[in-house]
Every structure is written in C-alpha cells, then in structure tokens.
Design an enzyme around this catalytic site. Structure first.
Site, short mmCIF file in Angstrom:
data_model
loop_
_atom_site.label_atom_id
_atom_site.label_comp_id
_atom_site.label_asym_id
_atom_site.label_seq_id
_atom_site.Cartn_x
_atom_site.Cartn_y
_atom_site.Cartn_z
N HIS A 272 0.87 -1.18 0.00
CA HIS A 272 0.00 0.00 0.00
C HIS A 272 0.92 1.24 0.00
CE1 HIS A 272 -2.73 2.96 1.91
NE2 HIS A 272 -3.72 2.20 1.49
N ASP B 259 2.64 -4.87 8.20
CA ASP B 259 1.45 -4.05 8.00
C ASP B 259 0.24 -4.98 8.11
OD1 ASP B 259 -0.76 -2.81 6.94
OD2 ASP B 259 0.26 -1.99 5.18
N GLN C 197 -4.85 -5.35 6.71
CA GLN C 197 -5.83 -6.26 6.10
C GLN C 197 -5.88 -7.63 6.78
OE1 GLN C 197 -8.07 -5.33 4.03
NE2 GLN C 197 -7.21 -3.36 3.41
N LYS D 124 -10.86 -0.66 10.14
CA LYS D 124 -10.98 -1.82 9.25
C LYS D 124 -11.41 -3.07 10.02
CE LYS D 124 -7.48 -0.17 6.02
NZ LYS D 124 -8.22 0.27 4.82
N CYS E 116 -4.67 2.54 -3.79
CA CYS E 116 -3.46 3.03 -3.12
C CYS E 116 -2.29 2.07 -3.32
CB CYS E 116 -3.69 3.25 -1.63
SG CYS E 116 -4.82 4.57 -1.28
N1 PLP Z 1 -1.92 -0.87 4.50
C1 PLP Z 1 -2.85 -1.60 3.86
C2 PLP Z 1 -2.48 -2.97 3.39
C3 PLP Z 1 -4.12 -1.09 3.67
O1 PLP Z 1 -5.04 -1.82 3.03
C4 PLP Z 1 -4.42 0.22 4.13
C5 PLP Z 1 -5.74 0.82 3.87
O2 PLP Z 1 -6.43 0.46 2.97
C6 PLP Z 1 -3.42 0.93 4.80
C7 PLP Z 1 -2.19 0.36 4.96
C8 PLP Z 1 -3.68 2.30 5.34
O3 PLP Z 1 -4.64 2.25 6.34
P1 PLP Z 1 -5.22 3.60 6.97
O4 PLP Z 1 -5.71 4.42 5.82
O5 PLP Z 1 -6.32 3.12 7.86
O6 PLP Z 1 -4.13 4.24 7.72
#
Ligand code: PLP
Length: 410
Positions: A127, A204, A207, A230, A369
């Site tokens: 991401h 991370d 998900q 999430k 993203c």
């Molecule tokens: N990392 C992953 C794999 C994600 O799917 C997301 C959000 O879609 C993020 C990071 C960023 O999350 P946030 O926007 O809640 O900070």
C-alpha cells in the site's frame, strides 16, 4: 454452514446501516470492507455513552471524570494488548491508524538507525503508506528502498527475498495481506529470514487483523501496525505494536503534551513507554470504540469468522468466474483472503463501479493506493469486492447479477 448463516444473521442485525435501501429501491450490498468496515451498535453506543457520561481529558486531571476517562482509555490499551498477544501495554502505542503507525516507524527508526546508503526491504504489493513513508526517509537521509518482486499470480517471490539482504539492510517492512490481491503472505518465514540476517521487521496488518487471529509474540515481528476502522472500530484510531527493546531505542515521533517527563528550555526528558509516542490529547473515545470492536470480534471468534469468510470468498470466486470476460487478480482460491480484485472484458472499472452502485452494490474501484502494483500488473485499476463477517452468499449473488447486468449494457 446453515448454523453459521443463522449465527451471522444475528450479527448482521448489529449493523443498522446494512438495512439501508439505496436509490429508493435497492438494499445495500456493502462489499467495500477492505477500505473500511461498518460499525456494530456495541461500538457506536459505547462511544456515545462515553461522550454523554464520562468525557474529560485523560491523564491530566485529578477530578472524577478525568480519572474515569483515563481508566477507560488504559483499559482499552489492555484489550488491544491481549488481542495482539503483546507482552505488555508498554508495547501498545495508539496512533491514528496503520498509516501513522508505519510513518512513525519509518521516521523514528530511520532517524535512529539509518544513514545514507542503508536499505529497507519492502515488496511490490505494498500500500502507498508502506512505500511513501520510506520515500520520505529516502529524501531526508538518502536511504535505499529495495523491492521484493511478485509473481504473475500475485505472490511474493520468496526465492528473491534472501538475495535482497546485505550488510546495509536495516529493516524489512511488508504487508501481511495484500489489499488488492488478497494474497496472504508467509509472514512467519519472512520474519524468520529477516531475523536470521539480524534485521528487524514491521508487518502491515491493516488487512489481516479483521480476518485472522494475530499473536505478535508467536509471530516474533518487531513492529505490527493496524487500523481500528478496518476491524469494525471507529476511524481515527489505530495501533503500533513495537517490541519494548525497539520502542525504547527509537526517538519520539512528535513533541507536545503527554510525551514528556520534564520540560525546560534547555533540556526535555521524555515520558515512559508507550506515552513517549503519544503527544497531545489522544482520541480516548475512539480507543473505547476500538476496544469494544476487538471484544466484539473476539466474542464471535476467529474460527467462525474465518470459516464464514473462506466459504464466502471461495463461493464468490467460483460465481464470478461464471461471468464471461472475467479476470480475477491474485492467487488461487485456497490462498486468497476476503479481497477480490477483478476486471470484466474491457469495461472500465470506474464504469463498472458506478453502475453497480446504481444497483445498491458498493465496491471499490481504482488503484487501491497501490499504483506500483497496478503498474506491475499492467493495468490502471480494478474493481474490488471485499468481505466482512456480515456479508452473505446473497450479497455475492447480487454482485454477480449486477455485473451481468452491467455487461449486458456494454
Ligand atoms: N496498509 C494496507 C495494506 C491497507 O489496506 C491500508 C488501507 O487500505 C493501509 C495500509 C492504510 O490504512 P489507513 O488508511 O487506515 O491508515
């Protein structure tokens, strides 16, 4: 499975928004859970209750409400600590979400342990939050970003992973589950190999936390990031887990109230963990909401959630494959988590998403993203359907019927 359906029907009732009818006639089919999940009453009501009956700033007051709010906030930290299987609440830092957690590590770890020419390993399926955070360190300090490539079916090329390590590797930062491909990465191996090279690792978990139990001690990752919203919790709150030995050694992220012990114009000393990383008034109501969300998920149990979501994902992949011109990105059914990115013939994903919306079906469209991943796949974007514990086979049927209708229009 019938028992599971009945069970989940009860849980569905906890989410009032799922009763919504869109455009005056279509019941909402919410399949954008990888972007954010809906919130159960338990979460919303706990937050309302706190605003109505407790609200006061935490950690600062001797008065009744402030103490009560502080107790709630710290009890929430304990809930997160148990949920992640961390050793101590000193390892649980509240942030605004995964993005802030990753930025915190990149910025503070980078400052303490990386100099020009040092390297971080990330992957091709990250991401943006796990790419750009490191690019900021790159711009400031001249570090090098090494990228672990993926296979055509969206798996990490593990045979290339070992080759990326050298004497300049300082940290690895990799996603647990791809938010585009649904790939569940072999994080145990990824972590073990990093440690064999004496390198710490950030996972991370944006998900993964909503879909599988996490035990940071058993995983042995050094840092782990996730977002409250999430996993059925409120927006604006997330968590950075960090092993105490690392959190102790890296400098604070932001300066301000709460994160200090003593301040003078000559010298300031910092607060103990985890407060050293929590400058300013925290979102203490959101932390309550997050704790209720984690309790909610725990009370259902990941066995039930995983069984249901696996069934749903496999069913969805099978049904979607009935659609002429369907292309699904990512690995095979067995290795696929509850996220499905697809493209139908040459119908633009934006047209598909917009027309599905007119039928009451919420999917995500675009690059999710993850522009470098899109480039690797040779596409601009996809449609993405992602599931949560309250989705049903009827939702999948509605999606497939919707796609068929859109296809006929083209
Ligand atoms: N990392 C992953 C794999 C994600 O799917 C997301 C959000 O879609 C993020 C990071 C960023 O999350 P946030 O926007 O809640 O900070």
């Amino acid at each position: 499975m019938r028992r599971m359906q009945t069970l989940l029907k009860t849980y569905r009732d906890d989410f009032p928004i799922l009763q919504k009818v869109l455009y005056g006639k279509y019941p909402l089919v919410y399949l954008d859970n990888a972007a954010t999940t809906q919130k159960p009453r338990q979460v919303v009501e706990a937050m309302t209750e706190e605003y109505y009956n407790v609200n006061a700033n935490v950690h600062r007051g001797v008065h009744f409400l402030s103490q009560k709010a502080t107790e709630l906030h710290e009890a929430s930290r304990e809930t997160v600590c148990r949920f992640l299987g961390a050793r101590s609440t000193r390892e649980i830092v509240f942030t605004r979400g995964t993005t802030e957690s990753i930025n915190l590590v990149a910025s503070c770890f980078g400052q303490a342990f990386m100099k020009e020419g040092d390297e971080v390993i990330i992957s091709e399926m990250e991401h943006h939050s796990n790419i750009v955070s490191w690019q900021l360190v790159q711009a400031r300090q001249g570090i090098r970003i090494r990228v672990l490539p993926i296979t055509d079916d969206g798996r990490l090329r593990m045979e290339e992973y070992e080759k990326l390590f050298n004497e300049r590797t300082r940290i690895v930062s990799i996603t647990h589950i791809s938010n585009v491909l649904g790939t569940v990465n072999p994080v145990r191996d990824i972590i073990r190999i990093a440690h064999e090279h004496g390198v710490p690792i950030l996972i991370d978990g944006a998900q993964s936390t909503p879909h599988m139990p996490i035990d940071v001690q058993s995983l042995d990752c050094d840092f782990f990031a996730f977002s409250g919203h999430k996993i059925y919790g409120p927006t604006g709150i997330g968590v950075l887990y960090g092993k105490e030995e690392w959190l102790d050694r890296i400098p604070p992220y932001m300066g301000g109230g709460e994160m200090i012990k003593n301040v003078s114009f000559e010298k300031t000393t910092f607060n103990e963990l985890p407060y050293k990383f929590e400058a300013g008034t925290p979102d203490y109501v959101a932390s309550t909401g997050l704790a209720r969300a984690l309790e909610y998920v725990t009370s259902i149990g990941f066995d039930a959630i995983q069984a249901h979501e696996r069934d749903l994902t496999a069913y969805a992949i099978r049904r979607l494959m009935e659609v002429e011109g369907m292309k699904i990105y990512g690995p095979s059914i067995e290795e696929h988590d509850a996220v499905i990115s697809f493209q139908v013939g040459n119908i633009h994903h934006l047209d598909m998403g917009t027309l599905l919306d007119r039928l009451g079906i919420a999917v995500r469209t675009g690059h999710h993203c993850a522009e470098p991943l899109m480039r690797r796949l040779g596409i601009e974007g996809t449609c993405r359907a992602s599931f949560a514990l309250y989705n049903t086979r009827q939702d999948v049927d509605a999606l497939v019927a919707g796609i068929q209708r859109v296809r006929q229009m083209f």
